[in-house]
Design an enzyme around this catalytic site. Sequence first.
Site, PDB file in Angstrom:
ATOM      1  N   CYS A  44      -2.477 -14.230  -3.569  1.00 13.18           N
ATOM      2  CA  CYS A  44      -2.100 -14.831  -2.060  1.00 13.18           C
ATOM      3  C   CYS A  44      -1.987 -16.244  -1.351  1.00 13.18           C
ATOM      4  O   CYS A  44      -2.421 -17.049  -0.227  1.00 13.18           O
ATOM      5  CB  CYS A  44      -2.960 -13.835  -0.665  1.00 13.18           C
ATOM      6  SG  CYS A  44      -5.012 -13.981  -1.498  1.00 13.18           S
ATOM      7  N   ARG A  80       0.837  -1.321  -0.292  1.00 16.55           N
ATOM      8  CA  ARG A  80      -0.015   0.613  -0.265  1.00 16.55           C
ATOM      9  C   ARG A  80       0.828   1.056  -0.284  1.00 16.55           C
ATOM     10  O   ARG A  80       0.565   2.438  -0.673  1.00 16.55           O
ATOM     11  CB  ARG A  80      -0.754  -0.132   0.785  1.00 16.55           C
ATOM     12  CG  ARG A  80      -1.869  -1.312   1.207  1.00 16.55           C
ATOM     13  CD  ARG A  80      -3.037  -0.866   2.096  1.00 16.55           C
ATOM     14  NE  ARG A  80      -2.984  -1.308   3.417  1.00 16.55           N
ATOM     15  CZ  ARG A  80      -2.720  -2.861   3.786  1.00 16.55           C
ATOM     16  NH1 ARG A  80      -3.902  -3.064   3.144  1.00 16.55           N
ATOM     17  NH2 ARG A  80      -2.619  -3.059   4.822  1.00 16.55           N
ATOM     18  N   ASP A 135      -5.487  -7.644  -6.758  1.00 14.48           N
ATOM     19  CA  ASP A 135      -5.758  -8.034  -5.378  1.00 14.48           C
ATOM     20  C   ASP A 135      -6.375  -9.434  -4.977  1.00 14.48           C
ATOM     21  O   ASP A 135      -7.224  -8.582  -3.916  1.00 14.48           O
ATOM     22  CB  ASP A 135      -4.946  -7.265  -4.800  1.00 14.48           C
ATOM     23  CG  ASP A 135      -4.570  -7.749  -3.057  1.00 14.48           C
ATOM     24  OD1 ASP A 135      -4.020  -9.040  -2.706  1.00 14.48           O
ATOM     25  OD2 ASP A 135      -4.648  -7.119  -2.180  1.00 14.48           O
ATOM     26  N   ASP A 181     -15.646  -4.144  -6.409  1.00 12.35           N
ATOM     27  CA  ASP A 181     -15.446  -5.553  -5.321  1.00 12.35           C
ATOM     28  C   ASP A 181     -17.319  -5.876  -5.607  1.00 12.35           C
ATOM     29  O   ASP A 181     -18.019  -5.305  -5.837  1.00 12.35           O
ATOM     30  CB  ASP A 181     -14.994  -5.325  -4.244  1.00 12.35           C
ATOM     31  CG  ASP A 181     -14.794  -6.361  -2.910  1.00 12.35           C
ATOM     32  OD1 ASP A 181     -13.375  -6.617  -2.984  1.00 12.35           O
ATOM     33  OD2 ASP A 181     -15.420  -7.494  -2.794  1.00 12.35           O
ATOM     34  N   PHE A 208     -11.032  -5.654  -6.774  1.00 11.15           N
ATOM     35  CA  PHE A 208     -10.676  -6.582  -4.970  1.00 11.15           C
ATOM     36  C   PHE A 208     -10.490  -5.544  -3.968  1.00 11.15           C
ATOM     37  O   PHE A 208      -9.764  -6.320  -3.329  1.00 11.15           O
ATOM     38  CB  PHE A 208      -9.990  -8.303  -5.098  1.00 11.15           C
ATOM     39  CG  PHE A 208     -10.205  -9.042  -6.415  1.00 11.15           C
ATOM     40  CD1 PHE A 208     -11.417  -9.665  -7.067  1.00 11.15           C
ATOM     41  CD2 PHE A 208      -9.225  -8.452  -7.724  1.00 11.15           C
ATOM     42  CE1 PHE A 208     -11.598 -10.711  -8.383  1.00 11.15           C
ATOM     43  CE2 PHE A 208      -9.252  -9.216  -8.431  1.00 11.15           C
ATOM     44  CZ  PHE A 208      -9.810 -10.000  -8.182  1.00 11.15           C
TER      45      PHE A 208
END
Length: 401
Positions: A347, A222, A307, A260, A238
Amino acid sequence: MPDAASAPRARLRLRVSPAAETHIRAGHPWVYESSLRDQNREGEAGELAVIYDRRDRFLAIGLYDPASPLRVRVLHQGTPATLDDAWWTARLDAALLRRAPLFGPDTDGYRVVNGESDGFPGLVVDRYAQTLVLKLYTAAWFPHLERVLGLLAARFPGFAAVLRLSRNIQTQAGALGLHDGQVVAGEVEDGTVVFHETGLAFEADVLRGQKTGFFLDQRDNRRRVEKHARGRRVLNAFSFSGGFSLYAARGGAAEVVSLDISAHALASAKRNFALNPELNAPHETVQADVFEWLAEPGRPFDLVILDPPSLARRETERAGAIRAYGKLAADGIRRLERGGILVSASCSAHVSAPEFWDAVRGAAGRSGRVWRELATSGHAPDHHATFPEAQYLKAIFLQLD
């Protein structure tokens, strides 16, 4: 002579395969059921199991979980040790000492204990202002919960504490009077806590939110986005509760779009912007399936952030996830103006960093545009990973002409 019922039980003793011995000596913290070769008796969740090598020498000691294929989570290996109060205290203090130089007074949201990598396998502790959130991934911690809470209370006096549980152990927790989202110390009003990260205010849904209530692990990325945002039209895909969006706005973005599929997440993003009235960039929320929305022709941006949640939750999904990351990157690139920057993150622990980075680079190469790599990144220092399976987070920054 004492009867058998009153005699103390023998220490739980295990022997493992030669390959597992090698892994344990190398510092790996997991012992799977399939690696067990000998066991002197049945064990209970949370019992300390001592592992011996082929020559009957001490190898390691760890937390036993009979209900999990990950049968032992190693606490200590090498020479024998007594896991008394002093041992546990030293283990926690070492984790706190690692983080002491990382954060100033403008940050009171960070990871305090990062599971195996801090010597607390299957246990995570995150701080949000004056609240600690403990996330348990194995029932082996239930018998030790009181001790852990006591250690934390001594170092964070007056803090509230919330218990979060992975789904696979919630039934066992219920039998002990525990449940996910339980406030085990202090009070948490309305289920949310406002904390600060590098001076920005965020809310964390510590009782019901994903993980422990916020994604603290992307803090460093960030910050990188903030440095690239000035004057740019930014798409945060996202977006969840708008972490990247707020940093882009503080960095001087011309406008920010949070995209989102979750209306709940977008509402949280709006509340986070309201917590920071000094942010002047126009902020728009769009509720849509990101994969579908990006695949359609649409408005251009100068900075696109991708992300997504994990796209490979098991090894069998790895190949499909790699293709999906490439497709996402290609769709994101099509929305980029000349000179625009793509930030793509993963992730998924089952997709390695090189595999992920190559998927994004491949999409850039196939775009036919001239591109250059600005940076790659991994884990933030409070989320450090000390063994391969813990290395899940990676990101790449590309600029395309």
